[in-house]
Write a protein that holds these residues in place. Structure first.
Motif, PDB file in Angstrom:
ATOM      1  N   ILE A 109       1.015  -0.836   0.128  1.00 19.69           N
ATOM      2  CA  ILE A 109       0.078  -0.010  -0.272  1.00 19.69           C
ATOM      3  C   ILE A 109       0.862   0.886   0.123  1.00 19.69           C
ATOM      4  O   ILE A 109       0.464   2.963   0.170  1.00 19.69           O
ATOM      5  N   THR A 110       2.333   1.019   0.309  1.00 23.35           N
ATOM      6  CA  THR A 110       3.238   2.531   0.537  1.00 23.35           C
ATOM      7  C   THR A 110       3.698   2.220  -0.882  1.00 23.35           C
ATOM      8  O   THR A 110       4.052   3.537  -1.717  1.00 23.35           O
ATOM      9  N   GLN A 111       3.772   1.255  -1.854  1.00 20.04           N
ATOM     10  CA  GLN A 111       4.348   1.276  -3.433  1.00 20.04           C
ATOM     11  C   GLN A 111       3.051   1.487  -4.572  1.00 20.04           C
ATOM     12  O   GLN A 111       3.922   2.332  -5.028  1.00 20.04           O
ATOM     13  N   GLN A 112       1.878   1.194  -3.924  1.00 20.67           N
ATOM     14  CA  GLN A 112       0.717   1.826  -5.255  1.00 20.67           C
ATOM     15  C   GLN A 112       0.074   1.472  -4.211  1.00 20.67           C
ATOM     16  O   GLN A 112      -0.806   1.666  -2.831  1.00 20.67           O
ATOM     17  N   ASP A 113      -1.345   2.515  -5.361  1.00 25.11           N
ATOM     18  CA  ASP A 113      -2.732   2.498  -5.079  1.00 25.11           C
ATOM     19  C   ASP A 113      -3.479   1.642  -5.640  1.00 25.11           C
ATOM     20  O   ASP A 113      -3.711   1.083  -5.908  1.00 25.11           O
ATOM     21  N   VAL A 114      -4.191   1.512  -4.131  1.00 28.26           N
ATOM     22  CA  VAL A 114      -4.657  -0.344  -3.622  1.00 28.26           C
ATOM     23  C   VAL A 114      -6.694   0.138  -3.472  1.00 28.26           C
ATOM     24  O   VAL A 114      -6.500   1.019  -2.503  1.00 28.26           O
ATOM     25  N   GLU A 115      -6.872   0.276  -4.240  1.00 31.03           N
ATOM     26  CA  GLU A 115      -9.080   0.632  -3.759  1.00 31.03           C
ATOM     27  C   GLU A 115      -9.215  -0.708  -3.371  1.00 31.03           C
ATOM     28  O   GLU A 115     -10.227  -0.673  -3.060  1.00 31.03           O
ATOM     29  N   THR A 116      -9.311  -2.077  -3.598  1.00 33.61           N
ATOM     30  CA  THR A 116     -10.424  -3.240  -3.609  1.00 33.61           C
ATOM     31  C   THR A 116      -9.341  -4.517  -2.426  1.00 33.61           C
ATOM     32  O   THR A 116      -8.409  -4.660  -2.963  1.00 33.61           O
ATOM     33  N   GLN A 117      -9.766  -4.939  -1.861  1.00 33.71           N
ATOM     34  CA  GLN A 117      -9.590  -6.174  -1.435  1.00 33.71           C
ATOM     35  C   GLN A 117      -9.282  -7.063  -2.669  1.00 33.71           C
ATOM     36  O   GLN A 117      -7.573  -7.697  -2.452  1.00 33.71           O
ATOM     37  N   GLU A 118      -9.621  -7.159  -3.521  1.00 33.45           N
ATOM     38  CA  GLU A 118      -9.182  -7.476  -4.242  1.00 33.45           C
ATOM     39  C   GLU A 118      -7.996  -7.642  -4.822  1.00 33.45           C
ATOM     40  O   GLU A 118      -6.873  -8.422  -5.096  1.00 33.45           O
ATOM     41  N   GLN A 119      -7.755  -6.464  -5.520  1.00 31.52           N
ATOM     42  CA  GLN A 119      -6.191  -6.157  -5.937  1.00 31.52           C
ATOM     43  C   GLN A 119      -5.717  -6.012  -4.776  1.00 31.52           C
ATOM     44  O   GLN A 119      -4.351  -6.145  -5.319  1.00 31.52           O
ATOM     45  N   LEU A 120      -5.832  -6.772  -3.553  1.00 33.16           N
ATOM     46  CA  LEU A 120      -4.666  -6.262  -2.208  1.00 33.16           C
ATOM     47  C   LEU A 120      -4.682  -7.494  -2.270  1.00 33.16           C
ATOM     48  O   LEU A 120      -2.692  -8.073  -2.409  1.00 33.16           O
ATOM     49  N   LEU A 121      -5.202  -8.833  -2.161  1.00 31.89           N
ATOM     50  CA  LEU A 121      -5.078 -10.154  -2.821  1.00 31.89           C
ATOM     51  C   LEU A 121      -4.118 -10.274  -3.783  1.00 31.89           C
ATOM     52  O   LEU A 121      -3.370 -11.182  -3.992  1.00 31.89           O
ATOM     53  N   ILE A 122      -4.222  -9.201  -4.933  1.00 30.44           N
ATOM     54  CA  ILE A 122      -3.796 -10.028  -6.447  1.00 30.44           C
ATOM     55  C   ILE A 122      -2.164 -10.032  -5.951  1.00 30.44           C
ATOM     56  O   ILE A 122      -1.644 -10.538  -5.924  1.00 30.44           O
ATOM     57  N   ALA A 123      -2.147  -8.487  -5.281  1.00 28.42           N
ATOM     58  CA  ALA A 123      -0.673  -8.054  -4.786  1.00 28.42           C
ATOM     59  C   ALA A 123      -0.045  -9.323  -4.526  1.00 28.42           C
ATOM     60  O   ALA A 123       1.157  -9.234  -4.289  1.00 28.42           O
ATOM     61  N   ARG A 178      -7.472   4.852  -1.716  1.00 27.78           N
ATOM     62  CA  ARG A 178      -6.646   4.099  -1.754  1.00 27.78           C
ATOM     63  C   ARG A 178      -6.384   3.380  -0.573  1.00 27.78           C
ATOM     64  O   ARG A 178      -6.968   3.818   0.304  1.00 27.78           O
ATOM     65  N   TYR A 179      -6.062   2.261  -0.208  1.00 27.08           N
ATOM     66  CA  TYR A 179      -5.900   1.920   1.452  1.00 27.08           C
ATOM     67  C   TYR A 179      -4.575   2.716   1.635  1.00 27.08           C
ATOM     68  O   TYR A 179      -3.756   3.087   1.359  1.00 27.08           O
ATOM     69  N   VAL A 180      -4.805   3.451   2.975  1.00 25.91           N
ATOM     70  CA  VAL A 180      -3.567   3.513   4.019  1.00 25.91           C
ATOM     71  C   VAL A 180      -3.549   3.553   5.622  1.00 25.91           C
ATOM     72  O   VAL A 180      -4.560   3.056   5.738  1.00 25.91           O
ATOM     73  N   LEU A 181      -2.686   3.473   5.637  1.00 29.61           N
ATOM     74  CA  LEU A 181      -2.599   3.047   7.411  1.00 29.61           C
ATOM     75  C   LEU A 181      -2.571   4.299   8.553  1.00 29.61           C
ATOM     76  O   LEU A 181      -2.578   5.599   8.002  1.00 29.61           O
ATOM     77  N   SER A 182      -4.220   3.900   9.145  1.00 30.11           N
ATOM     78  CA  SER A 182      -4.801   5.430  10.056  1.00 30.11           C
ATOM     79  C   SER A 182      -3.423   4.863  11.591  1.00 30.11           C
ATOM     80  O   SER A 182      -3.133   4.427  11.899  1.00 30.11           O
ATOM     81  N   VAL A 183      -3.280   6.522  11.343  1.00 31.95           N
ATOM     82  CA  VAL A 183      -2.149   6.730  12.417  1.00 31.95           C
ATOM     83  C   VAL A 183      -2.725   7.278  13.768  1.00 31.95           C
ATOM     84  O   VAL A 183      -3.634   7.817  13.776  1.00 31.95           O
ATOM     85  N   ARG A 184      -2.116   6.341  15.378  1.00 32.98           N
ATOM     86  CA  ARG A 184      -3.333   6.919  16.021  1.00 32.98           C
ATOM     87  C   ARG A 184      -3.298   7.168  16.899  1.00 32.98           C
ATOM     88  O   ARG A 184      -1.481   7.001  17.495  1.00 32.98           O
ATOM     89  N   LYS A 185      -3.422   8.902  17.365  1.00 32.39           N
ATOM     90  CA  LYS A 185      -2.678   9.756  18.710  1.00 32.39           C
ATOM     91  C   LYS A 185      -4.007   9.253  19.472  1.00 32.39           C
ATOM     92  O   LYS A 185      -5.302   9.359  19.378  1.00 32.39           O
ATOM     93  N   GLY A 186      -3.808   9.137  21.320  1.00 30.64           N
ATOM     94  CA  GLY A 186      -3.977   9.230  22.343  1.00 30.64           C
ATOM     95  C   GLY A 186      -4.269  11.001  22.588  1.00 30.64           C
ATOM     96  O   GLY A 186      -4.147  11.645  21.894  1.00 30.64           O
TER      97      GLY A 186
END
Length: 150
Positions: free
Chosen positions: A13-27, A60-68
């Motif tokens: 997900i940092t190297q390419q735009d992934v829109e769906t779980q199917e795309q992630l599964l293929i990658a 696209r999927y991205v990492l959600s950064v959590r802050k307290g």
């Protein structure tokens, strides 16, 4: 295996735009991982991935950064600035209207943050319902949301 698969997901997900779980599964399969869509779904939840609007107008999927301590991270602010249309409090509930497809991302980001008195969220395609612990908490947080939209 799980750790290496989840690390591969983060790399993808940092190297390419992934829109769906199917795309992630293929990658992942292209990298030699054999898994199911259900496994991908669990990994997305555990990694706290959210969908974010990209510059091309797709998601696209991205990492959600959590802050307290109630701090709102920049990613949440971007989701709100890009996709939230309005917010209104009704007793202990807040109804958040978003652009189509963004309610889930907004609700997921909120769920992962330490927001005082937020009991939980429900989301559809373009509407998220925030359940607060009290009417006063709903009014106060609704005002914060409106401030973020300015």
């Amino acid at each position: 295996m799980k750790e290496s698969r989840q690390q591969a997901i983060l790399d993808i997900i940092t190297q390419q735009d992934v829109e769906t779980q199917e795309q992630l599964l293929i990658a992942l399969r292209a990298r030699g991982f054999r898994c199911t869509q259900a496994t991908i779904s669990r990994d997305i939840k555990e990694l706290q991935l959210v969908k974010e609007l990209n510059q091309k107008g797709s998601y696209r999927y991205v990492l959600s950064v959590r802050k307290g301590n109630g701090e709102h991270d920049e990613r949440l602010r971007n989701i709100f600035r890009e996709g939230v249309i309005s917010a209104a409090a009704a007793q202990n509930l807040i109804v958040v209207k978003t652009m189509p497809g963004l309610a889930n991302a907004a609700a997921a980001a909120l769920d992962r943050m330490n927001i005082d008195h937020l009991v939980g969220t429900l989301a559809g395609d373009d509407t998220a319902l925030l359940i607060m612990g009290s009417n006063q908490a709903a009014e106060a947080f609704c005002d914060e949301i409106r401030d973020m939209l300015r």
